[in-house]
Design an enzyme around this catalytic site. Structure first.
Site, PDB file in Angstrom:
ATOM      1  N   LYS A  43      11.288 -13.899 -13.552  1.00 56.95           N
ATOM      2  CA  LYS A  43      10.697 -12.404 -14.265  1.00 56.95           C
ATOM      3  C   LYS A  43       9.565 -13.102 -15.276  1.00 56.95           C
ATOM      4  O   LYS A  43       8.763 -12.475 -15.200  1.00 56.95           O
ATOM      5  CB  LYS A  43      11.963 -12.241 -15.217  1.00 56.95           C
ATOM      6  CG  LYS A  43      13.205 -11.384 -14.543  1.00 56.95           C
ATOM      7  CD  LYS A  43      12.800  -9.966 -14.041  1.00 56.95           C
ATOM      8  CE  LYS A  43      12.342 -10.240 -12.637  1.00 56.95           C
ATOM      9  NZ  LYS A  43      13.201  -9.677 -11.444  1.00 56.95           N
ATOM     10  N   GLU A  84      16.225 -16.689 -11.727  1.00 60.08           N
ATOM     11  CA  GLU A  84      16.038 -14.982 -12.010  1.00 60.08           C
ATOM     12  C   GLU A  84      15.149 -15.052 -13.244  1.00 60.08           C
ATOM     13  O   GLU A  84      14.287 -14.223 -13.055  1.00 60.08           O
ATOM     14  CB  GLU A  84      17.338 -14.347 -11.802  1.00 60.08           C
ATOM     15  CG  GLU A  84      16.985 -12.815 -12.234  1.00 60.08           C
ATOM     16  CD  GLU A  84      15.722 -12.306 -11.266  1.00 60.08           C
ATOM     17  OE1 GLU A  84      15.418 -12.667 -10.163  1.00 60.08           O
ATOM     18  OE2 GLU A  84      15.229 -10.910 -11.473  1.00 60.08           O
ATOM     19  N   ASN A 142      -0.925   2.070   6.076  1.00 63.98           N
ATOM     20  CA  ASN A 142      -0.156   1.080   5.134  1.00 63.98           C
ATOM     21  C   ASN A 142       0.343   0.376   6.410  1.00 63.98           C
ATOM     22  O   ASN A 142       1.038   0.684   7.264  1.00 63.98           O
ATOM     23  CB  ASN A 142       0.944   1.802   4.469  1.00 63.98           C
ATOM     24  CG  ASN A 142       2.042   0.658   4.187  1.00 63.98           C
ATOM     25  OD1 ASN A 142       1.594  -0.493   3.853  1.00 63.98           O
ATOM     26  ND2 ASN A 142       3.136   1.068   3.911  1.00 63.98           N
ATOM     27  N   GLY A 143      -0.073  -1.050   6.371  1.00 63.09           N
ATOM     28  CA  GLY A 143       0.421  -2.118   7.437  1.00 63.09           C
ATOM     29  C   GLY A 143      -0.805  -3.067   7.767  1.00 63.09           C
ATOM     30  O   GLY A 143      -1.615  -3.253   6.988  1.00 63.09           O
ATOM     31  N   ARG A 171       3.199   0.025  -5.352  1.00 66.77           N
ATOM     32  CA  ARG A 171       2.991  -0.768  -4.173  1.00 66.77           C
ATOM     33  C   ARG A 171       1.746  -1.442  -3.953  1.00 66.77           C
ATOM     34  O   ARG A 171       1.625  -2.062  -3.081  1.00 66.77           O
ATOM     35  CB  ARG A 171       3.119   0.408  -3.056  1.00 66.77           C
ATOM     36  CG  ARG A 171       4.653   1.238  -2.846  1.00 66.77           C
ATOM     37  CD  ARG A 171       4.426   2.192  -1.702  1.00 66.77           C
ATOM     38  NE  ARG A 171       4.385   1.778  -0.607  1.00 66.77           N
ATOM     39  CZ  ARG A 171       5.395   1.524   0.288  1.00 66.77           C
ATOM     40  NH1 ARG A 171       6.571   1.502  -0.285  1.00 66.77           N
ATOM     41  NH2 ARG A 171       5.175   1.085   1.447  1.00 66.77           N
ATOM     42  N   CYS A 229       1.071  -1.015  -0.193  1.00 72.37           N
ATOM     43  CA  CYS A 229       0.066   0.083   0.071  1.00 72.37           C
ATOM     44  C   CYS A 229       0.733   1.174  -0.094  1.00 72.37           C
ATOM     45  O   CYS A 229       2.076   1.140   0.275  1.00 72.37           O
ATOM     46  CB  CYS A 229      -0.722   0.029   1.294  1.00 72.37           C
ATOM     47  SG  CYS A 229      -2.088  -1.364   1.471  1.00 72.37           S
ATOM     48  N   TRP A 276      -2.985  -2.334  -1.603  1.00 68.92           N
ATOM     49  CA  TRP A 276      -2.452  -3.999  -1.810  1.00 68.92           C
ATOM     50  C   TRP A 276      -3.359  -4.785  -0.782  1.00 68.92           C
ATOM     51  O   TRP A 276      -2.891  -4.471   0.606  1.00 68.92           O
ATOM     52  CB  TRP A 276      -1.186  -4.275  -1.952  1.00 68.92           C
ATOM     53  CG  TRP A 276      -0.826  -5.700  -2.215  1.00 68.92           C
ATOM     54  CD1 TRP A 276      -0.515  -6.186  -3.510  1.00 68.92           C
ATOM     55  CD2 TRP A 276      -0.337  -6.516  -1.350  1.00 68.92           C
ATOM     56  NE1 TRP A 276      -0.165  -7.202  -3.458  1.00 68.92           N
ATOM     57  CE2 TRP A 276      -0.035  -7.772  -2.158  1.00 68.92           C
ATOM     58  CE3 TRP A 276      -0.154  -6.697   0.268  1.00 68.92           C
ATOM     59  CZ2 TRP A 276       0.315  -9.141  -1.820  1.00 68.92           C
ATOM     60  CZ3 TRP A 276       0.162  -8.076   0.579  1.00 68.92           C
ATOM     61  CH2 TRP A 276       0.537  -9.090  -0.191  1.00 68.92           C
ATOM     62  N   HIS A 310      17.649 -35.661 -13.042  1.00 70.86           N
ATOM     63  CA  HIS A 310      17.006 -36.396 -11.827  1.00 70.86           C
ATOM     64  C   HIS A 310      15.625 -35.870 -11.599  1.00 70.86           C
ATOM     65  O   HIS A 310      15.164 -36.054 -10.475  1.00 70.86           O
ATOM     66  CB  HIS A 310      18.025 -35.724 -10.568  1.00 70.86           C
ATOM     67  CG  HIS A 310      19.490 -36.249 -10.662  1.00 70.86           C
ATOM     68  ND1 HIS A 310      19.688 -37.545 -10.201  1.00 70.86           N
ATOM     69  CD2 HIS A 310      20.565 -35.388 -10.908  1.00 70.86           C
ATOM     70  CE1 HIS A 310      21.018 -37.465 -10.493  1.00 70.86           C
ATOM     71  NE2 HIS A 310      21.557 -36.210 -10.706  1.00 70.86           N
ATOM     72  N   GLU A 329       6.475 -13.726 -13.352  1.00 73.13           N
ATOM     73  CA  GLU A 329       5.786 -12.371 -12.604  1.00 73.13           C
ATOM     74  C   GLU A 329       5.105 -11.564 -13.623  1.00 73.13           C
ATOM     75  O   GLU A 329       3.918 -10.969 -13.368  1.00 73.13           O
ATOM     76  CB  GLU A 329       7.083 -11.373 -12.218  1.00 73.13           C
ATOM     77  CG  GLU A 329       7.501 -11.800 -10.885  1.00 73.13           C
ATOM     78  CD  GLU A 329       8.612 -10.878 -10.542  1.00 73.13           C
ATOM     79  OE1 GLU A 329       8.488 -10.061  -9.617  1.00 73.13           O
ATOM     80  OE2 GLU A 329       9.621 -10.710 -11.180  1.00 73.13           O
ATOM     81  N   LYS A 374       5.324  -4.113  -5.240  1.00 70.34           N
ATOM     82  CA  LYS A 374       6.829  -3.807  -5.225  1.00 70.34           C
ATOM     83  C   LYS A 374       7.604  -3.929  -3.828  1.00 70.34           C
ATOM     84  O   LYS A 374       8.430  -4.406  -3.715  1.00 70.34           O
ATOM     85  CB  LYS A 374       7.109  -2.198  -5.774  1.00 70.34           C
ATOM     86  CG  LYS A 374       8.487  -1.894  -5.956  1.00 70.34           C
ATOM     87  CD  LYS A 374       9.099  -2.432  -7.326  1.00 70.34           C
ATOM     88  CE  LYS A 374      10.553  -2.372  -7.502  1.00 70.34           C
ATOM     89  NZ  LYS A 374      11.154  -3.308  -8.364  1.00 70.34           N
TER      90      LYS A 374
HETATM   91  C1  F6R Z   1      11.030  -9.846  -8.365  1.00 70.15           C
HETATM   92  C2  F6R Z   1      10.783  -8.676  -7.211  1.00 70.15           C
HETATM   93  C3  F6R Z   1      10.617  -9.161  -5.995  1.00 70.15           C
HETATM   94  C4  F6R Z   1      11.761  -8.739  -4.806  1.00 70.15           C
HETATM   95  C5  F6R Z   1      11.561  -9.100  -3.240  1.00 70.15           C
HETATM   96  C6  F6R Z   1      12.463  -8.440  -2.276  1.00 70.15           C
HETATM   97  O1  F6R Z   1      11.048  -9.402  -9.641  1.00 70.15           O
HETATM   98  O2  F6R Z   1      11.025  -7.789  -7.428  1.00 70.15           O
HETATM   99  O3  F6R Z   1      10.898 -10.639  -5.778  1.00 70.15           O
HETATM  100  O4  F6R Z   1      12.973  -9.021  -5.187  1.00 70.15           O
HETATM  101  O5  F6R Z   1      10.152  -8.759  -3.036  1.00 70.15           O
HETATM  102  O6  F6R Z   1      12.381  -7.021  -2.339  1.00 70.15           O
HETATM  103  P1  F6R Z   1      13.659  -5.977  -1.946  1.00 70.15           P
HETATM  104  O7  F6R Z   1      14.844  -6.220  -2.480  1.00 70.15           O
HETATM  105  O8  F6R Z   1      12.997  -4.909  -2.076  1.00 70.15           O
HETATM  106  O9  F6R Z   1      13.724  -6.378  -0.286  1.00 70.15           O
END
Ligand code: F6R
Length: 609
Positions: free
Chosen positions: A486, A482, A98-99, A27, A2, A74, A505, A489, A604
């Site tokens: 990506k 990774e 937010n929280g 967010r 949020c 969120w 395996h 996501e 995010k």
């Molecule tokens: C994936 C992504 C998330 C963050 C994770 C940690 O693209 O962005 O997996 O990497 O939520 O976030 P931070 O780095 O802000 O602690």
């Protein structure tokens, strides 16, 4: 998660709050809302879904007045819907939050017994009612807020307005981020810096347990208990343009293209060329401690955890220290063996991830030292750690992390050089070789970016599939993870990353003509083995997409598609192989028509555990 925004000053609040919310939409984007005060009355406009829906509604239902507060949500308690959208109102008070309020059920029961009715399923609404209840006793906005927040357990960043005292804005923070922007005769508050950059670069970072009472002319920061707190604003160097799309179709694409600059900025000023030494300005840890280290835990979530896995290869190889890598949400539940000879190295783009913050406190609770690799200056993790290595990626707005990841890899590389030197494991010659490679890295990323058109072309032939497998070996295994993350996501295609050697395996059973297997195969000591994996895939009718660093590698007959990156030393190869995988996910997602910058269900900053 949020995002909250607040404004107090002479201007109309709605355009300012709305613009701030646009910068915070990463967010959360389940719903959004704004409240302003006009002629002593609170007016609220809310809409389910993205901010765009709120903007449309505001055209029919303009909100005039000031001060104002806003929220982009969120969902945690209560499904995404208009009734659950913030701001929440009760008895002349309106709140954005937010929280998570952990004791909201108890408070809710007690309020119902006192005759309160609720119009939403959120934990937030109880804050407004609880303030109303206290106000009945004390008749003072500030005291009522202090008392109400004193009864609340959990995490919050809140901004509150009152019809009883319409010239005030009150905010408070416990466990969720909140930043104050200081203007000329006006103040801004927001969950994150970019929301205020268009108005001011003078920012004050609030600590947990702090509360601020604003009028347009002044602000008073105190603890929740009322003790005055003195703080001076810090000047933020990020420019407003850095938080704009700058002609790119998506923030994610812009951020992919920013990587040469972001990496150059992360290196800048940290290399002493004459001695081939690395200088880390905020490392905050004494040499004697670093020399005597017996173990490093690298702890992070998501993409940052993938960077951590690469960090293990670097640190064990060059600093010769045992490294364990932990997912932050697991770390504190296994009673980690943190001692005074242990370093806990946290990696977090936002510096606000709740699980990573909890890992930090776990390490500190065991008298361990903590170093953070972080992108956001003065974020909670940066502030609470003993030292920080900032990545200078600039604001990352796209929800899928790109430039933050590659700058984290560079920060880990710099720290490895620093520690390897300090502990006598890297001589000057080796350091010079490694630093020369590092300096060449931004230029080589530019070359990788030239693959963009070819990757877009390839994406047309790959967008229809339902599953992907990504394989990599050694320091490319985290890049396989990774790449898969990506793709998942932003395109919602199921993808798994595997160590290439593990394919036989189990995952080999998945292979058929529908399954693209992305194989990361730079020319290193395991190249032949990884090339053999490609043949195994081909032999079973699978489709191979390969990323390698040498055109004449004989891969053309083993793979349907080959992307060739420039060469660089193996320790930095993960940075280069990441770029085509980012672009591949991006183009597949664009072709599928998903919301690249704000993929469904994600946010995010994961500031809830
Ligand atoms: C994936 C992504 C998330 C963050 C994770 C940690 O693209 O962005 O997996 O990497 O939520 O976030 P931070 O780095 O802000 O602690």
């Amino acid at each position: 998660m949020c995002g909250i925004v607040g404004y107090i000053g002479p201007q109309q609040a709605t355009p300012i709050v709305l613009d701030g919310l646009r910068k915070l939409e990463y967010r959360g984007y389940d719903s959004a809302g704004i409240a302003t005060i006009n002629q002593g009355k609170i007016n609220i406009c809310r809409a389910e879904g993205k901010l765009l829906n709120l903007e449309k509604r505001l055209l029919d239902q303009p909100l005039i007045g000031h001060p104002g507060i806003g929220h982009t949500r969120w969902a945690t308690h209560g499904r995404p819907s208009e009734i659950n959208a913030h701001p929440h109102y009760a008895g002349g008070f309106v709140v954005v939050h937010n929280g998570i309020i952990e004791n909201y059920l108890d408070l809710n029961t007690s309020l119902r017994e006192q005759g309160h009715n609720f119009s939403s399923d959120t934990d937030t609404e109880i804050i407004a009612h609880w303030i109303e209840e206290h106000y009945k006793e004390c008749g003072d906005f500030e005291s009522a807020v202090r008392k109400a927040l004193g009864d609340v357990r959990g995490a919050y960043a809140v901004a509150i307005l009152s019809e009883q005292e319409p010239d005030k804005l009150i905010v408070a923070k416990q466990g969720s981020p909140l930043v104050v922007g200081q203007g000329q005769g006006e103040f801004f508050v927001a969950s994150d810096i970019p929301a205020m950059l268009a108005h001011t670069r003078q920012m004050i970072f609030l600590e947990d347990g702090e509360l601020v009472v604003f009028t347009a002319e002044a602000m008073a920061i105190t603890t929740l208990a009322g003790m005055p707190v003195q703080k001076t604003p810090k000047t933020i160097t990020w420019s407003p343009v850095m938080a704009e799309k700058d002609g790119y179709r998506h923030f994610m694409l812009k951020e992919i293209y920013e990587q040469p600059r972001a990496i150059a900025d992360t290196i800048a000023g940290r290399i002493r060329e004459d001695q081939a030494e690395v200088f880390l300005e905020d490392i905050g840890l004494e040499d004697v401690f670093l020399k005597g280290l017996e173990r490093i835990y690298i702890v992070a979530c998501g993409t940052s955890w993938h960077a951590a896995l690469v960090g293990k290869f670097l640190l064990e190889k060059h600093a010769r220290i045992p490294v364990e890598v932990d997912i932050a949400s697991e770390f504190r539940y296994r009673d980690p063996l943190v001692t005074e000879k242990t370093l806990t190295l946290l990696i977090s783009q936002s510096g606000e991830t709740a699980d990573t913050l909890a890992a930090l406190r776990e390490a500190h609770g065991k008298a361990g030292k903590v170093l953070a690799i972080c992108n956001v200056v003065e974020s909670s993790i940066a502030r609470e750690s003993d030292g920080v290595i900032y990545t200078h990626a600039g604001p990352e707005i796209g929800v899928a992390s790109t430039k933050a990841f590659t700058t984290q890899l560079v920060a880990l590389y710099l720290f490895t050089l620093y520690l390897g030197d300090l502990r006598g494991n890297l001589d000057q010659q080796n350091r010079r070789t490694m630093l020369d490679a590092l300096v060449s890295l931004p230029g080589k990323i530019e070359e990788c970016l030239k693959l963009d058109d070819a990757i877009e072309q390839a994406a047309h032939g790959l967008m229809q599939v339902h599953d992907f497998l990504y394989l990599g070996r050694g320091n490319q295994y985290p890049i396989a993870l990774e790449g898969a993350l990506k793709l998942k996501e932003i395109s919602y295609i199921h993808a798994e990353g595997y160590p290439a050697g593990e394919m036989k395996h189990g995952p080999i059973a998945l292979i058929d003509e529908q399954l693209p297997v992305v194989v990361i195969a730079p020319h290193n000591e395991t190249f032949d083995k990884v090339a053999a994996n490609m043949e195994e895939v081909q032999a079973r009718g699978g489709r191979v997409v390969s990323v390698t660093d040498q055109a004449e590698s004989g891969l053309a007959d083993k793979a349907e598609i080959v992307f060739v990156t420039p060469k660089i030393i193996d320790d930095l190869m993960p940075v280069l192989t990441t770029i085509p995988l980012q672009l591949l996910s991006y183009h597949i997602a664009v072709l599928k028509g998903t919301d690249v910058d704000q993929p469904r269900n994600l946010a995010k900053r994961v500031t809830v555990e």
